[in-house]
Design an enzyme around this catalytic site. Structure first.
Site, PDB file in Angstrom:
ATOM      1  CB  ALA A  71      -0.881  -0.013   1.235  1.00  0.00           C
ATOM      2  N   GLY A 125       0.488  -4.962   0.732  1.00  0.00           N
ATOM      3  CA  GLY A 125      -0.606  -5.052  -0.230  1.00  0.00           C
ATOM      4  C   GLY A 125      -0.195  -5.740  -1.527  1.00  0.00           C
ATOM      5  CD  GLU A 142      -2.548  -7.580   2.550  1.00  0.00           C
ATOM      6  OE1 GLU A 142      -2.224  -6.427   2.201  1.00  0.00           O
ATOM      7  OE2 GLU A 142      -3.220  -7.813   3.561  1.00  0.00           O
ATOM      8  CD  GLU A 174       1.174  -5.368   5.679  1.00  0.00           C
ATOM      9  OE1 GLU A 174       1.981  -6.285   5.962  1.00  0.00           O
ATOM     10  OE2 GLU A 174       0.504  -5.361   4.638  1.00  0.00           O
TER      11      GLU A 174
HETATM   12  N1  COA Z   1       4.606   3.263  -0.443  1.00  0.00           N
HETATM   13  C1  COA Z   1       5.018   4.443  -0.940  1.00  0.00           C
HETATM   14  N2  COA Z   1       6.188   4.612  -1.554  1.00  0.00           N
HETATM   15  C2  COA Z   1       6.990   3.546  -1.671  1.00  0.00           C
HETATM   16  C3  COA Z   1       6.625   2.275  -1.169  1.00  0.00           C
HETATM   17  C4  COA Z   1       5.372   2.159  -0.532  1.00  0.00           C
HETATM   18  N3  COA Z   1       4.916   0.982  -0.061  1.00  0.00           N
HETATM   19  N4  COA Z   1       7.637   1.414  -1.423  1.00  0.00           N
HETATM   20  C5  COA Z   1       8.582   2.124  -2.054  1.00  0.00           C
HETATM   21  N5  COA Z   1       8.200   3.399  -2.205  1.00  0.00           N
HETATM   22  C6  COA Z   1       8.937   4.495  -2.837  1.00  0.00           C
HETATM   23  C7  COA Z   1      10.069   5.006  -1.978  1.00  0.00           C
HETATM   24  O1  COA Z   1       9.594   5.921  -1.024  1.00  0.00           O
HETATM   25  C8  COA Z   1      10.942   5.643  -3.023  1.00  0.00           C
HETATM   26  O2  COA Z   1      10.358   6.866  -3.404  1.00  0.00           O
HETATM   27  P1  COA Z   1      11.317   8.203  -3.570  1.00  0.00           P
HETATM   28  O3  COA Z   1      12.266   7.822  -4.682  1.00  0.00           O
HETATM   29  O4  COA Z   1      10.346   9.271  -3.961  1.00  0.00           O
HETATM   30  O5  COA Z   1      11.994   8.385  -2.263  1.00  0.00           O
HETATM   31  C9  COA Z   1      10.793   4.706  -4.215  1.00  0.00           C
HETATM   32  O6  COA Z   1       9.572   4.004  -4.009  1.00  0.00           O
HETATM   33  C10 COA Z   1      11.903   3.690  -4.330  1.00  0.00           C
HETATM   34  O7  COA Z   1      11.980   2.974  -3.105  1.00  0.00           O
HETATM   35  P2  COA Z   1      13.327   2.842  -2.242  1.00  0.00           P
HETATM   36  O8  COA Z   1      12.941   2.613  -0.819  1.00  0.00           O
HETATM   37  O9  COA Z   1      14.247   3.979  -2.530  1.00  0.00           O
HETATM   38  O10 COA Z   1      13.935   1.509  -2.891  1.00  0.00           O
HETATM   39  P3  COA Z   1      14.929   0.487  -2.193  1.00  0.00           P
HETATM   40  O11 COA Z   1      15.403  -0.416  -3.273  1.00  0.00           O
HETATM   41  O12 COA Z   1      15.951   1.193  -1.358  1.00  0.00           O
HETATM   42  O13 COA Z   1      14.023  -0.359  -1.164  1.00  0.00           O
HETATM   43  C11 COA Z   1      12.062  -1.576  -0.515  1.00  0.00           C
HETATM   44  C12 COA Z   1      13.003  -1.171  -1.661  1.00  0.00           C
HETATM   45  C13 COA Z   1      10.885  -2.341  -1.130  1.00  0.00           C
HETATM   46  C14 COA Z   1      12.799  -2.487   0.485  1.00  0.00           C
HETATM   47  C15 COA Z   1      11.569  -0.321   0.227  1.00  0.00           C
HETATM   48  O14 COA Z   1      11.080   0.592  -0.745  1.00  0.00           O
HETATM   49  C16 COA Z   1      10.460  -0.578   1.212  1.00  0.00           C
HETATM   50  O15 COA Z   1      10.711  -1.081   2.295  1.00  0.00           O
HETATM   51  N6  COA Z   1       9.219  -0.203   0.852  1.00  0.00           N
HETATM   52  C17 COA Z   1       8.092  -0.323   1.720  1.00  0.00           C
HETATM   53  C18 COA Z   1       7.584  -1.746   1.818  1.00  0.00           C
HETATM   54  C19 COA Z   1       6.440  -1.855   2.794  1.00  0.00           C
HETATM   55  O16 COA Z   1       6.582  -1.659   3.980  1.00  0.00           O
HETATM   56  N7  COA Z   1       5.265  -2.192   2.256  1.00  0.00           N
HETATM   57  C20 COA Z   1       4.094  -2.424   3.036  1.00  0.00           C
HETATM   58  C21 COA Z   1       3.253  -1.221   3.078  1.00  0.00           C
HETATM   59  S1  COA Z   1       1.780  -1.524   4.064  1.00  0.00           S
END
Ligand code: COA
Length: 260
Positions: free
Chosen positions: A66, A111, A114, A134
């Protein structure tokens, strides 16, 4: 219908739906959820669509969850409503009446995991990572993860993944049954489309009955599931496609199904 956050293309009975926010790792904001919901409603109604493949744009992510930007400041009522909208989309996909294959081409988190679990089954690229992170955000999965994960992988493994919120590698996801097969990243889409084409060659009536028998049966006790199976077998057994399929076997030829 024109979409801003997803792509949808249909070729020879196979629809490919791509979540298309690669700069945000295809995170599901409210607009994307609404577009997916509208798109899958269209696909359910479109008689030319026999099978759906769902994937994410870019090389890094299927869907990274999400959109966390929309989760930071919610009331309890808003959060519950958000879960309701997400769950409605996942239910629509799970109950589409047509197979939906997830091609998990990178991160499938929260999400995104999911969404993949709502699909009929899942193939993954070797570099995919799956998880429900989460709890690290002070949340629990809200788009069906607490219910579909234990049904797929069992209570203990689901509890471990939901409570710890850890990401697992594709190979470990396959070992617990969360994904069916792993392909080299660059082969994932072609391999998934090959399977989709095979399914598109089958009777849509037969597939719909099979989806209902397995899916419906899992939600009830075995005796009721067996009654459901017999009744759906009855619908298939009386169909033109069963006559054609069995006759074609006896005549040593390929069947020509007509979806009825
Ligand atoms: N929601 C909003 N933005 C997200 C996102 C999410 N779930 N997952 C990634 N992004 C965005 C980042 O904020 C970043 O945006 P920016 O360039 O404007 O700062 C962009 O996507 C790239 O992500 P980044 O974190 O820089 O990539 P990474 O390779 O370093 O890490 C992940 C990848 C997937 C490990 C990391 O993005 C992450 O932990 N995301 C969240 C996962 C999560 O908790 N999902 C469950 C949500 S309920």
């Amino acid at each position: 219908m024109a979409f801003e956050n997803i792509l949808c293309a249909v070729d020879a009975g196979v629809a490919t739906v791509t979540v298309n926010r690669p700069d945000k790792l295809n995170a599901l904001n409210a607009a994307t959820i609404a577009e997916l919901d509208a798109c899958f409603a269209d696909l359910a109604a479109d008689g030319d669509v026999r099978v759906v493949v769902l994937t994410g744009a870019g090389p890094k992510a299927f869907v990274a969850g999400a959109d966390i930007g929309e989760l930071a400041d919610m009331t309890a009522a808003e959060a519950e409503a958000l879960a309701g909208r997400g769950q409605a989309l996942m239910n629509r996909i799970e109950n589409l009446g047509k197979p939906v294959i997830a091609a998990v081409n990178g991160f499938a988190l929260g999400g995104g995991c999911e969404l993949a679990m709502a699909c009929t089954f899942r193939y993954a690229g070797a570099s995919a990572r799956l998880g429900l992170p989460e709890t690290g955000l002070g949340l629990i999965p809200g788009y069906g993860g607490t219910q579909r994960l234990p049904r797929l992988v069992g209570r203990g493994r689901a509890m471990e993944m939901v409570l710890l919120g850890n990401m697992i590698e594709a190979v470990d996801a396959m070992a617990i049954g969360l994904v069916n097969k792993i392909y080299p990243d660059e082969e994932l889409m072609d391999a998934t489309l090959d399977v989709a084409k095979t399914l598109a060659g089958k009777s849509t009536l037969t597939l719909k009955m099979a989806l209902q028998a397995v899916g419906g049966g899992l939600e009830t006790d075995q005796a009721a599931g067996l009654r459901l199976e017999a009744s759906l077998f009855g619908i298939c057994g009386g169909s033109e496609d069963a006559r054609e399929g069995c006759t074609a076997f006896l005549e040593k030829r390929k069947p020509g199904f007509r979806d009825r």
